[in-house]
Write a protein that holds these residues in place. Structure first.
Motif, PDB file in Angstrom:
ATOM      1  N   ALA A  94       0.821  -1.213   0.000  1.00  0.00           N
ATOM      2  CA  ALA A  94       0.000   0.000   0.000  1.00  0.00           C
ATOM      3  C   ALA A  94       0.855   1.265   0.000  1.00  0.00           C
ATOM      4  N   ILE A  95       2.055   1.191   0.539  1.00  0.00           N
ATOM      5  CA  ILE A  95       2.982   2.322   0.479  1.00  0.00           C
ATOM      6  C   ILE A  95       3.631   2.394  -0.893  1.00  0.00           C
ATOM      7  N   ASN A  96       4.007   1.240  -1.411  1.00  0.00           N
ATOM      8  CA  ASN A  96       4.724   1.182  -2.681  1.00  0.00           C
ATOM      9  C   ASN A  96       3.865   1.652  -3.855  1.00  0.00           C
ATOM     10  N   SER A  97       2.604   1.226  -3.896  1.00  0.00           N
ATOM     11  CA  SER A  97       1.775   1.470  -5.072  1.00  0.00           C
ATOM     12  C   SER A  97       1.541   2.950  -5.365  1.00  0.00           C
ATOM     13  N   PRO A  98       1.066   3.771  -4.402  1.00  0.00           N
ATOM     14  CA  PRO A  98       0.878   5.191  -4.716  1.00  0.00           C
ATOM     15  C   PRO A  98       2.192   5.928  -4.947  1.00  0.00           C
ATOM     16  N   THR A  99       3.252   5.507  -4.260  1.00  0.00           N
ATOM     17  CA  THR A  99       4.545   6.167  -4.445  1.00  0.00           C
ATOM     18  C   THR A  99       5.063   5.935  -5.853  1.00  0.00           C
ATOM     19  N   ARG A 100       4.969   4.699  -6.312  1.00  0.00           N
ATOM     20  CA  ARG A 100       5.402   4.365  -7.667  1.00  0.00           C
ATOM     21  C   ARG A 100       4.587   5.124  -8.708  1.00  0.00           C
ATOM     22  N   ALA A 101       3.264   5.147  -8.526  1.00  0.00           N
ATOM     23  CA  ALA A 101       2.411   5.848  -9.496  1.00  0.00           C
ATOM     24  C   ALA A 101       2.691   7.344  -9.508  1.00  0.00           C
ATOM     25  N   ALA A 102       2.944   7.923  -8.322  1.00  0.00           N
ATOM     26  CA  ALA A 102       3.242   9.356  -8.256  1.00  0.00           C
ATOM     27  C   ALA A 102       4.612   9.678  -8.829  1.00  0.00           C
ATOM     28  N   ALA A 103       5.506   8.681  -8.852  1.00  0.00           N
ATOM     29  CA  ALA A 103       6.858   8.913  -9.375  1.00  0.00           C
ATOM     30  C   ALA A 103       6.892   8.935 -10.897  1.00  0.00           C
TER      31      ALA A 103
END
Length: 433
Positions: free
Chosen positions: A130-139
Motif C-alpha cells: 500500500a505504500i509502494n503502489s501510490p509512491t510508484r504511481a506518483a513517481a
C-alpha cells in the motif's frame, strides 16, 4: 468522435515510447518478475490457510487482514510520498515487501502451522504494498512527459494482468513437484528486482513546501481529501471506478456459476480456472493492442465509454450463465468472451483514470491522491464480492451478474447527466511533466 492528439501516427500495438526512458524501463522490467512472484504468494496464502484450517471462513478472513492495511497505509503512504524523496520511499517499501516474503517462506519452511502468523504476515506485506503502489504511481510523472503517461499506464496495466494469468497457472503446475514454501521463496527472490531498480532511480525530492506545510500525519491525508472534494474531474474518476466495480464485478459468483451454470465440478476445476483467468486475458490483449490510447484527448468520454462496455459485457456474462443451464457448451465460451471483453474495457478505463489523476493533480498532491486511488482500486472489488454474494443468495447468479452490469450502465448515464465536467475533460495542451 474522440479527439486525437494532432500529428500522432496510427498505431495498433502498444506504444513503447516510455521504455526509452531508463528509469521507467528499469521499473517496468523489474515489474514483470515482481508481479509473477506476487501472484505466487496470492495463490499460496489461501491454499495454506485452507490446508491449516479446513475452513473457508479463515480464507475469507484473509480479505479483512489484507484490506485494512491497504486502506490505512494506502492513505498514509500517499502522504509520505508527497513529504519525502519518492525514490527513498520506494526503496523502503521494496525492502519491506521482500522481508515479508522471506518471513512467509520461513514460516512455511519451518512448518509453524499457525494461521494467525500467516494472516499477520499477509497484513505486513499488504501494508508495504500500500505504500509502494501510490509512491510508484506518483513517481512516473516525474520520469516521463505528460503525453507518454497513457502509454506508460497501459504498459503497467498489461504487466499486472500478465502476472495475474501466469502466476496462478505457474503455481498450480509447480505444486505438483514442490511445496508452498518454494512459492514464497520464489516471490522473495523476485522482490529483489525492484530493489535493484529503485536504487538506480534518480532522486525525487518533494516539490513545493510539502514537508513544512502538510507534514506526515493525519493533516496531510485530510489535505488530500480537501483537494479531491474540490476537483470534480479527479473525484469522478474515483466514483466511476467504484460504480463499475461494486455493481459490475462478478468474481464472487464464479465458483457457483462454474458448477451450476456450466457443469463444472463443485471443487472448481478447469471451468473455474477459465472464468478466473478470462478477464486478465482480455486485459492483456487490450494492453497489447493499446497503441491508440495516447491519441485520445477526450479522456473523460473514453473512461465512461469503456465502463459502459464493461457493464454490457457483464450483462452478457450473466445471461450466458442463465441460458447455459448446467451445460458448458457454447454458452461457456460466450461467457468467457464477455469476461475477456470486460477485462479489456477495464484495462482501458484504468489506464485513462490513472492518466487523468497524474495530469490533473499537482505534483505535491499526487502521492496522497494516488493513495486514495489505491484504496478505491483495492476496496471496490472486495465490496463487490460481498454485494454479489448476498444478491445471488436472494435472486440467483444470473440476476446478480446481469443486473449488476445493467446498474453500471445506468450509473454511467447518471455520471453523464450529473458530472458534465468529467465528460468534457481533455488532456492538457501542456504535456510537460
Amino acid at each position: 468522435m474522440l479527439g486525437r492528439i494532432p500529428g500522432s501516427r496510427g498505431r495498433l500495438f502498444a506504444d513503447t515510447t516510455p521504455l526509452r526512458t531508463p528509469d521507467f524501463r528499469r521499473l517496468w522490467l523489474a515489474g514483470i518478475v515482481t508481479v509473477v512472484g506476487a501472484n505466487l504468494t496470492i495463490f499460496a496464502v489461501p491454499v495454506q490457510l485452507y490446508a491449516l484450517t479446513q475452513n473457508s471462513a479463515y480464507v475469507g478472513l484473509s480479505g479483512v487482514f489484507a484490506l485494512v492495511p491497504l486502506i490505512v497505509f494506502g492513505l498514509w503512504g500517499g502522504a509520505w510520498a508527497d513529504a519525502m524523496d519518492r525514490r527513498v520511499l520506494l526503496i523502503i517499501a521494496s525492502v519491506g515487501l521482500a522481508a515479508a516474503s522471506v518471513l512467509l517462506w520461513v514460516q512455511a519452511l519451518l512448518n509453524v502451522n499457525n494461521v494467525w502468523v500467516v494472516l499477520c504476515l499477509l497484513s505486513v506485506q499488504q501494508a508495504f504494498y500500500a505504500i509502494n503502489s501510490p509512491t510508484r504511481a506518483a513517481a512516473i510523472p516525474r520520469m516521463l512527459p505528460g503525453d507518454q503517461l497513457a502509454a506508460a499506464n497501459s504498459l503497467n496495466m498489461t504487466v499486472m494482468q500478465f502476472g495475474a494469468i501466469v502466476g496462478p497457472l505457474l503455481a498450480g503446475v509447480m505444486l505438483r513437484w514442490v511445496d508452498l514454501s518454494t512459492l514464497y521463496l520464489i516471490d522473495a527472490i523476485f522482490c529483489f528486482a525492484p530493489i535493484w531498480a529503485t536504487f538506480r532511480l534518480a532522486p525525487m525530492p518533494p516539490s513545493g513546501g510539502v514537508q513544512n506545510s502538510s507534514g506526515w500525519g493525519f493533516r496531510a491525508v485530510l489535505d488530500g481529501f480537501r483537494h479531491l472534494s474540490g476537483n470534480q474531474v479527479v473525484l469522478m474518476s474515483f466514483v466511476v471506478d467504484l460504480v463499475a466495480m461494486v455493481f459490475g464485478m462478478p468474481r464472487a459468483l464464479f465458483p457457483q456459476m462454474a458448477h451450476e451454470s456450466f457443469g463444472g465440478p463443485v471443487e472448481g476445476g478447469l471451468t473455474m480456472a477459465l472464468l478466473a483467468a478470462a478477464m486478465s486475458v482480455g486485459a492483456v490483449a487490450g494492453g497489447v493492442f493499446s497503441g491508440w490510447l495516447p491519441r485520445i484527448r477526450r479522456q473523460g468520454v473514453a473512461v465512461v465509454a469503456s465502463i459502459v462496455v464493461w457493464g454490457v459485457a457483464m450483462v452478457g456474462f450473466g445471461l450466458a450463465g442463465g441460458f447455459a443451464r448446467g451445460s458448458a457448451g457454447v454458452f461457456l465460451w460466450i461467457a468467457l468472451g464477455c469476461l475477456a471483453i470486460g477485462g479489456a474495457a477495464d484495462m482501458v478505463s484504468a489506464a485513462f483514470r490513472s492518466t487523468i489523476l497524474q495530469q490533473a493533480t499537482s505534483d505535491d498532491l499526487r502521492g496522497r491522491l494516488q493513495g486514495v486511488f489505491t484504496v478505491v482500486v483495492a476496496g471496490g472489488p472486495r465490496l463487490a464480492d460481498a454485494a454479489h454474494g448476498a444478491t445471488a443468495a436472494v435472486v440467483g447468479t444470473t440476476a446478480a451478474a446481469a443486473g449488476g452490469g445493467a446498474l453500471v450502465v445506468v450509473g454511467m448515464a447518471g455520471v453523464a447527466l450529473l458530472a458534465p465536467a468529467f465528460l468534457r475533460y481533455r488532456t492538457p495542451d501542456d504535456t510537460k511533466p
